[in-house]
Motif scaffolding. Structure first.
Motif, PDB file in Angstrom:
ATOM      1  N   ARG A  40       0.820  -1.216   0.000  1.00  0.00           N
ATOM      2  CA  ARG A  40       0.000   0.000   0.000  1.00  0.00           C
ATOM      3  C   ARG A  40       0.851   1.262   0.000  1.00  0.00           C
ATOM      4  O   ARG A  40       0.381   2.326  -0.405  1.00  0.00           O
ATOM      5  N   LEU A  47       1.436   4.943  -6.554  1.00  0.00           N
ATOM      6  CA  LEU A  47       0.371   4.488  -7.448  1.00  0.00           C
ATOM      7  C   LEU A  47       0.648   4.903  -8.884  1.00  0.00           C
ATOM      8  O   LEU A  47       1.177   5.994  -9.124  1.00  0.00           O
ATOM      9  N   TRP A  61      -4.630   0.756  -3.984  1.00  0.00           N
ATOM     10  CA  TRP A  61      -4.177  -0.589  -4.319  1.00  0.00           C
ATOM     11  C   TRP A  61      -5.278  -1.569  -3.954  1.00  0.00           C
ATOM     12  O   TRP A  61      -5.809  -1.539  -2.850  1.00  0.00           O
ATOM     13  N   ALA A  95      -1.183  -7.654  -5.829  1.00  0.00           N
ATOM     14  CA  ALA A  95      -1.607  -6.251  -5.778  1.00  0.00           C
ATOM     15  C   ALA A  95      -1.856  -5.747  -7.195  1.00  0.00           C
ATOM     16  O   ALA A  95      -1.140  -6.097  -8.131  1.00  0.00           O
ATOM     17  N   ALA A 129      -3.447  -2.007  -9.238  1.00  0.00           N
ATOM     18  CA  ALA A 129      -3.919  -0.636  -9.081  1.00  0.00           C
ATOM     19  C   ALA A 129      -5.419  -0.602  -9.323  1.00  0.00           C
ATOM     20  O   ALA A 129      -5.926  -1.269 -10.227  1.00  0.00           O
TER      21      ALA A 129
END
Length: 106
Positions: free
Chosen positions: A33, A37, A44, A86, A88
């Motif tokens: 996190r 980004l 995330w 993970a 976006a």
């Protein structure tokens, strides 16, 4: 993260091993996190799978991950497979309750 965690290690108390496992999961989520980004994303999102082994792992919401690990430990599992990927994400507002659904319009 794709990893098989051991819950019973000789010479270590099972509760401490479980605590260390949960700490490692939270630490990984916190680290992911904190990454910058990509453009156009505002958070995330995580795709998680959990199970006794890789073949039988099922999707689990990230918010229920620790509770599911606790449940596996209570059931007496000696190990479990965890996969966290993970990606976006872009937040979208839920549809308004008053507005008609897109397929109901005239």
């Amino acid at each position: 993260m794709r990893k098989t965690f051991q819950l019973h290690i000789d010479g270590k108390h099972p509760d401490r091993v479980l605590d260390a496992t949960k700490h490692a999961i939270r630490k990984y989520l916190r680290r992911e996190r904190g990454r910058p980004l990509p453009e156009g994303a505002d958070h995330w999102a995580f795709d998680c799978k959990l199970g006794p082994n890789q073949e039988s792992a099922v999707e689990v919401p990230v918010g229920a991950l620790i509770q599911r690990v606790d449940a596996l430990a209570r059931e007496g599992a000696t190990h479990f497979y965890l996969e966290i990927l993970a990606r976006a994400g872009h937040w979208q507002a839920p549809p308004a309750k008053d507005a008609p659904a897109p397929d109901e319009g005239a």
